[in-house]
Enzyme design. Structure first.
Site, PDB file in Angstrom:
ATOM      1  N   TRP A  95       3.096   6.276  13.511  1.00  0.00           N
ATOM      2  CA  TRP A  95       2.014   5.458  12.954  1.00  0.00           C
ATOM      3  C   TRP A  95       2.053   4.053  13.545  1.00  0.00           C
ATOM      4  CZ3 TRP A  95       2.247   0.866  10.230  1.00  0.00           C
ATOM      5  CH2 TRP A  95       1.078   0.458   9.568  1.00  0.00           C
ATOM      6  N   HIS A  96       3.281   3.583  13.798  1.00  0.00           N
ATOM      7  CA  HIS A  96       3.442   2.214  14.287  1.00  0.00           C
ATOM      8  C   HIS A  96       2.929   2.030  15.703  1.00  0.00           C
ATOM      9  CE1 HIS A  96       6.054   1.740  10.785  1.00  0.00           C
ATOM     10  NE2 HIS A  96       5.892   0.448  10.932  1.00  0.00           N
ATOM     11  N   GLY A  97       2.977   3.046  16.520  1.00  0.00           N
ATOM     12  CA  GLY A  97       2.474   2.862  17.868  1.00  0.00           C
ATOM     13  C   GLY A  97       2.588   4.095  18.728  1.00  0.00           C
ATOM     14  N   PHE A 122      -0.653  -2.912  15.103  1.00  0.00           N
ATOM     15  CA  PHE A 122      -0.685  -1.557  14.583  1.00  0.00           C
ATOM     16  C   PHE A 122      -2.017  -1.285  13.879  1.00  0.00           C
ATOM     17  CE2 PHE A 122       3.327  -1.688  16.136  1.00  0.00           C
ATOM     18  CZ  PHE A 122       4.245  -2.419  15.421  1.00  0.00           C
TER      19      PHE A 122
END
Lengths: 484, 315
Positions: A321-323, A484
């Protein structure tokens, strides 16, 4: 428009003043207009993407509530696909495409999928998750669908939390948009104090530590040993001060308008175990993944192997989800792995503590737990911050190389900064840690409110002066979580 | 808390903060000022511009010019007085142009040779500048926000200087300082010194529209022409490796210069591209051999276009 910019100060003053001057029935429109302006200050055209998901989710919510059975589920699926689809295209498409190309070229095939030259819309990961929690809660029967399209749009776009959370639940926020918030001087004062505190963490501590972190992580192969350790520990505090600082500003900004958003951090580096750490760090995201992924997968109410699988997959996806980078996947997976080890070794852990007598020294036991948790977290942060897997691998394999010889390199001038910057950054970090330690024992804000007016003014003047005299304003460092 | 007390509290906080900051600047700045820092060379350059005799050839730019020209050699070739106004790209395009504009005289020849994509000044560097050269404040084009930022930076600078003074830490830069400049404004103290390993500032330029800055240069050209001054544009010296990485972007920029600049352009970006080995510490700063080479190229170009040539009559 960054929170730590003069542009935002003007925007905030104008919106807040106007908010209290106009009748309640027009306030949501003002906030929606302000939020649109705020979002369009980044890349204007991306408001259409936001608009697209808002329209889909608004109608999906209405139809989920109206229908039953398979049709009801279908509308939920449409909403989830729309949100995850937008997220996948803008955030993950190029990453997946690149890796697919690599894989296909290794087996002698060509990838014909085009590379998309697109910028990630700001806050995409946050507002899509917030939107998904809305339709999921309606589906679960925990929330009624919002009839007013404008207010639903405001739920997704509310500017204090639009770009980097906290990721709110509809039960908390939607009713607040309908409620009239009367002008309350105490509320506004508390909100401003929280904003000031967030600014202090961001511009005085985070941005100063960032100088060393950026210098080392930009090309870590120039360093080994102590500089790498210093930069990694600095990053642990940089990301905490940056993100919690942003969250404080978001909560403070919302509070000045009479809204209460959820707390996103609770002194995470004072956690004495990794499980406890994840109940204190980025709480809104952790609870989102807990409620919408981990528990539906079965949580810990399944067999042990399945439980560990649930833990691992939840953290892996949280990392992703972060990257769109293998480093984030490794970071997430590593944290999942930590929790599996922690949970599976609990009996052994307890036995060892009993054997060496640590259970009779609670303070020492706590410090030991705190130190281990901090070190493991720092190690994982290497993957979060490194530009690529090669850099992360280099750092992890050279952290303790030539430790004594590397001492000469561990000075500010060799690490992209000055002695003064370290003095100020670390000095203010110490103040922060002391206050957070005290906060664990005594509620500081109520204590402050009981002090006389001159004392309160003196303390807040000191905070303001710390920001103005030591804040980093020459280089506008974006908040880390904005990416993000 | 009442509304009145909230409002009064905010106002009081604001007034006290500003007063304290102003007091710090007033009291501490003179105690910690160092008139030998690099930025103080702007005082000498402005003095040179005000007093140098005609005919004059004035170069405007950043440190790429300061560490990129042998004015004495150019004087011998062209027969004119050469003034090197180059100081620091971080001071921004506006400052460089405004500073020179203030000292222009009739029949001057100006060659603008700034670093690529030079735009706004860095507030930290501007604070350093106005600290040692208060007159330089008049040459800055600042918005209200920039002025506030500059004020805050000046106060912060006072505190950091005080910190080092109290700890008796000497931060005098042995290389980049006021004394490193020649009477013509050329920077020379790095000649023969050991070079740092890698060239810095080796970035990949973003392909941006440079119209606003070109308009700013055109405004300068217009004012200069009214004063009877001729203006030309020349490209900065640039390391070959950096040029290769940015070839396309620089070609586009040079096309924008050709079509939009209201003055003749001397050469192309490639005219001043030199091997990396001739640079000192950044992709703009030349070593002694590089300075000589670049100056020769400049002299030949100027002579071929008969720019700023003044033959002295032998008695």
């Amino acid at each position: 428009m960054l929170f730590n910019s003069l542009h935002f100060v003007v925007f905030f003053v104008v919106v807040t003043t106007t908010y209290y001057l106009i009748p309640h029935r027009f306030r949501w429109q003002l906030l929606l207009l302000g939020s649109c302006y705020f979002y369009m200050a980044f890349v204007p055209v991306y408001i259409f993407i936001l608009g697209f998901t808002i329209v889909i989710d608004y109608f999906a919510g209405l139809y989920i509530e109206k229908t039953t059975g398979r049709t009801r589920r279908l509308y939920l699926i449409i909403s989830l696909i729309a949100n995850i689809g937008v997220l996948s295209v803008f955030k993950y498409y190029n990453f997946i495409n690149e890796n697919l190309s690599l894989f296909l070229s290794n087996i002698g095939l060509t990838n014909f999928m085009p590379f998309l030259a697109i910028l990630l819309p700001i806050g995409l990961s946050f507002h899509t998750f917030q939107a998904m929690s809305y339709t999921i809660e309606i589906y679960r029967g925990n929330q009624k669908a919002e009839r007013n399209f404008g207010i639903y749009a405001l739920y997704v776009m509310f500017y204090p939390q639009l770009v980097a959370g906290p990721i709110e639940r509809p039960q908390n926020v939607l009713p607040q948009f309908h409620k009239e918030h009367k002008f309350n001087a105490d509320n506004i004062a508390d909100g401003l104090k929280l904003i000031a505190w967030g600014m202090f963490k961001k511009v005085v501590i985070a941005d100063r530590l960032a100088m060393t972190v950026n210098h080392v992580y930009e090309d870590p192969t120039k360093f080994e040993g102590l500089p790498l350790i210093i930069a990694t520990v600095f990053f642990a505090f940089q990301i905490y001060c940056d993100f919690s600082g942003y969250s404080d500003i978001a909560l403070g900004t919302a509070q000045t308008l009479g809204f209460r958003l959820m707390k996103n951090f609770n002194r995470p580096y004072f956690a004495t175990s990794l499980s406890a750490f994840w109940t204190r760090w980025h709480i809104s995201l952790s609870t989102w993944f807990r409620d919408y992924l981990y528990i539906p997968l079965g949580g810990n109410r399944v067999s042990k192997p399945r439980w560990y699988f649930n833990l691992f997959i939840t953290f892996l996806i949280s990392g992703f989800w972060h990257g769109a980078n293998w480093t984030f996947l490794i970071w997430g997976g590593l944290n999942g792995f930590y929790l599996i080890i922690e949970n599976s070794s609990r009996p052994l852990n307890a036995a060892i503590r009993q054997f060496i007598g640590l259970h009779r020294l609670p303070f020492l036991e706590k410090m030991f737990g705190l130190l281990i948790t901090f070190c493991l977290t720092c190690y994982a942060w290497i993957f979060f911050r490194a530009n690529n897997v090669d850099d992360a691998w280099y750092i992890t394999t050279h952290l303790f190389s030539n430790l004594f010889e590397s001492v000469h390199q561990a000075k500010p001038s060799s690490l992209g900064t000055t002695f003064y910057d370290w003095f100020v950054g670390l000095g203010c970090l110490l103040i922060l840690l002391i206050l957070e330690y005290i906060q664990g024992r005594v509620a500081i804000r109520p204590w402050l409110k009981r002090q006389s007016t001159p004392v309160q003014i003196g303390l807040y003047l000191a905070l303001t002066m710390l920001i103005l005299l030591f804040g980093v304003f020459d280089v506008q460092e974006q908040f880390i979580y904005f990416q993000f | 808390m009442t509304t009145k007390s909230l409002f009064l509290g905010i106002c009081l906080l604001g007034i006290l903060s500003f007063s304290l900051m102003y007091a710090i600047r007033l009291v501490v700045a003179p105690m910690v000022r160092n008139d030998e820092v690099y930025m103080a060379a702007s005082i000498d350059k402005e003095h040179l511009l005000a007093t140098a005799t005609k005919p004059r050839l004035i170069f405007v730019g950043g440190s790429g010019l300061a560490l990129g020209l042998n004015s004495t050699y150019l004087e011998s070739q062209l027969g004119v007085r050469v003034i090197n106004m180059g100081l620091h790209a971080g001071l921004g395009l506006s400052y460089s142009l405004n500073e020179t504009q203030a000292g222009l005289k009739r029949r001057d020849v100006v060659i603008i040779s700034t670093e690529y994509f030079l735009a706004n000044g860095n507030s930290k560097l501007l604070a350093q500048l106005v600290d040692v050269n208060p007159k330089a404040y008049n040459f800055l084009s600042l918005s209200v926000f920039d002025k506030i930022r500059l004020f805050a930076q000046s106060v912060q600078r006072c505190l950091s200087n005080l910190f080092y003074k109290v700890l008796k830490i000497n931060r005098f830069d042995l290389l980049y300082n006021r004394g490193a400049f020649s009477p013509n404004g050329d920077f020379k103290s790095h000649f023969g010194k050991q070079k740092p390993g890698k060239l810095s500032d080796n970035t990949i330029f973003k392909d941006i529209d440079y119209s606003t800055e070109i308009d700013e240069i055109n405004d300068f050209i217009s004012v200069a022409k009214n004063k009877g001054v001729s203006v030309f544009y020349a490209y900065p010296s640039f390391a070959a490796s950096a040029f290769e990485r940015n070839k396309l972007t620089l070609t586009k920029l040079s096309h924008q210069h050709k079509t939009s600049l209201n003055c003749p352009v001397i050469g192309t970006p490639k005219s001043f591209v030199l091997p990396d080995s001739l640079f000192f510490d950044t992709v703009y700063h030349l070593d002694s051999l590089g300075v000589q080479k670049r100056t020769s190229i400049m002299a030949n170009l100027l002579m071929s276009k008969r720019i700023a040539i003044h033959r002295k009559h032998n008695p």
